[in-house]
Motif scaffolding. Structure first.
Motif, PDB file in Angstrom:
ATOM      1  N   THR A 264      27.475 -17.662   5.142  1.00  0.00           N
ATOM      2  CA  THR A 264      28.611 -17.827   4.240  1.00  0.00           C
ATOM      3  C   THR A 264      28.087 -17.813   2.810  1.00  0.00           C
ATOM      4  O   THR A 264      27.142 -18.543   2.496  1.00  0.00           O
TER       5      THR A 264
ATOM      6  N   TRP B 211      19.455  -8.941   1.343  1.00  0.00           N
ATOM      7  CA  TRP B 211      19.346  -9.258   2.768  1.00  0.00           C
ATOM      8  C   TRP B 211      18.048  -8.629   3.253  1.00  0.00           C
ATOM      9  O   TRP B 211      17.851  -7.416   3.111  1.00  0.00           O
TER      10      TRP B 211
ATOM     11  N   LEU C  75      33.605  -5.977   2.706  1.00  0.00           N
ATOM     12  CA  LEU C  75      33.014  -5.648   1.408  1.00  0.00           C
ATOM     13  C   LEU C  75      32.240  -4.333   1.451  1.00  0.00           C
ATOM     14  O   LEU C  75      32.175  -3.613   0.463  1.00  0.00           O
TER      15      LEU C  75
ATOM     16  N   TYR D 161      32.837 -15.582   1.198  1.00  0.00           N
ATOM     17  CA  TYR D 161      32.616 -14.392   2.015  1.00  0.00           C
ATOM     18  C   TYR D 161      31.767 -14.765   3.231  1.00  0.00           C
ATOM     19  O   TYR D 161      30.794 -15.502   3.115  1.00  0.00           O
ATOM     20  N   ARG D 162      32.175 -14.233   4.373  1.00  0.00           N
ATOM     21  CA  ARG D 162      31.476 -14.538   5.624  1.00  0.00           C
ATOM     22  C   ARG D 162      30.869 -13.268   6.202  1.00  0.00           C
ATOM     23  O   ARG D 162      31.469 -12.199   6.136  1.00  0.00           O
ATOM     24  N   PHE D 163      29.688 -13.450   6.789  1.00  0.00           N
ATOM     25  CA  PHE D 163      28.944 -12.326   7.355  1.00  0.00           C
ATOM     26  C   PHE D 163      28.440 -12.702   8.740  1.00  0.00           C
ATOM     27  O   PHE D 163      28.136 -13.859   9.019  1.00  0.00           O
TER      28      PHE D 163
ATOM     29  N   ASP E 107      29.173  -1.606   7.914  1.00  0.00           N
ATOM     30  CA  ASP E 107      28.094  -2.284   8.629  1.00  0.00           C
ATOM     31  C   ASP E 107      26.760  -1.672   8.212  1.00  0.00           C
ATOM     32  O   ASP E 107      26.616  -0.451   8.152  1.00  0.00           O
TER      33      ASP E 107
ATOM     34  N   SER F 224      30.152  -7.436   7.253  1.00  0.00           N
ATOM     35  CA  SER F 224      30.974  -8.218   6.329  1.00  0.00           C
ATOM     36  C   SER F 224      32.331  -8.439   6.983  1.00  0.00           C
ATOM     37  O   SER F 224      33.067  -7.488   7.227  1.00  0.00           O
ATOM     38  N   GLU F 225      32.671  -9.703   7.268  1.00  0.00           N
ATOM     39  CA  GLU F 225      33.971 -10.009   7.866  1.00  0.00           C
ATOM     40  C   GLU F 225      35.109  -9.704   6.903  1.00  0.00           C
ATOM     41  O   GLU F 225      36.242  -9.536   7.325  1.00  0.00           O
ATOM     42  N   ASP F 226      34.809  -9.633   5.608  1.00  0.00           N
ATOM     43  CA  ASP F 226      35.823  -9.369   4.585  1.00  0.00           C
ATOM     44  C   ASP F 226      35.890  -7.898   4.189  1.00  0.00           C
ATOM     45  O   ASP F 226      36.625  -7.541   3.270  1.00  0.00           O
TER      46      ASP F 226
ATOM     47  N   TYR G 212      23.481  -6.385  -2.411  1.00  0.00           N
ATOM     48  CA  TYR G 212      24.893  -6.300  -2.751  1.00  0.00           C
ATOM     49  C   TYR G 212      25.167  -7.239  -3.918  1.00  0.00           C
ATOM     50  O   TYR G 212      24.703  -8.377  -3.943  1.00  0.00           O
TER      51      TYR G 212
END
Length: 143
Positions: free
Chosen positions: A139, A81, A98, A120-122, A101, A94-96, A112
């Motif tokens: 995503t 990123w 992982l 996985y959603r961010f 923040d 990470s919404e999941d 990562y």
């Protein structure tokens, strides 16, 4: 003599131009000869060590644009990123769950490794004091 110099100059220009070409998505080229740790790359504990999979770049640009916003990668690949915003920071969420923040500063990547398959959603938020930019959504599908 002048012809030899001209040929050498053209070869140099060609080599320089070909070294500057790159892609925004997909496996990343080696942008420098320094190890990732020296470049300020962060990686969560428990991940596969750097260099075991391909690296893909998600660029976070100004005006709420993430390129690419959707990406499909094989298990074991890395996502780097990178913020292209010179002033202010982004926060990668990470919404999941992982990882915690991550605050992303200009040209300081966060890496990562995706070891498990899934989608996985961010969310990426601009945390500048004067920002009213919408959140970016990314995503990543791991197969």
């Amino acid at each position: 003599m002048k012809g030899n110099i001209l040929v050498l100059l053209l070869v140099f220009v060609f080599l320089f131009a070909s070294g500057c070409a790159g892609k925004d998505a997909g496996p990343a080229s080696d942008e420098s000869n320094t190890p990732a740790q020296e470049a300020g790359v962060t990686e969560q504990e428990g991940n596969v060590p750097l260099g075991t999979g391909d690296e893909h770049i998600v660029r976070l640009e100004n005006y709420g644009v993430a390129k690419p916003s959707e990406l499909e990668v094989p298990k074991g690949d890395l996502i780097s990123w990178r913020s292209d915003k010179r002033q202010g920071n982004y926060v990668l969420i990470s919404e999941d769950g992982l990882f915690s923040d991550e605050t992303l500063s200009y040209r300081v990547p966060f890496v990562y490794t995706f070891n498990n398959t899934g989608t996985y959603r961010f969310i990426v938020k601009d945390i500048s004091e004067t920002s009213n930019m919408p959140e970016m959504n990314v995503t990543i599908r791991v197969s």
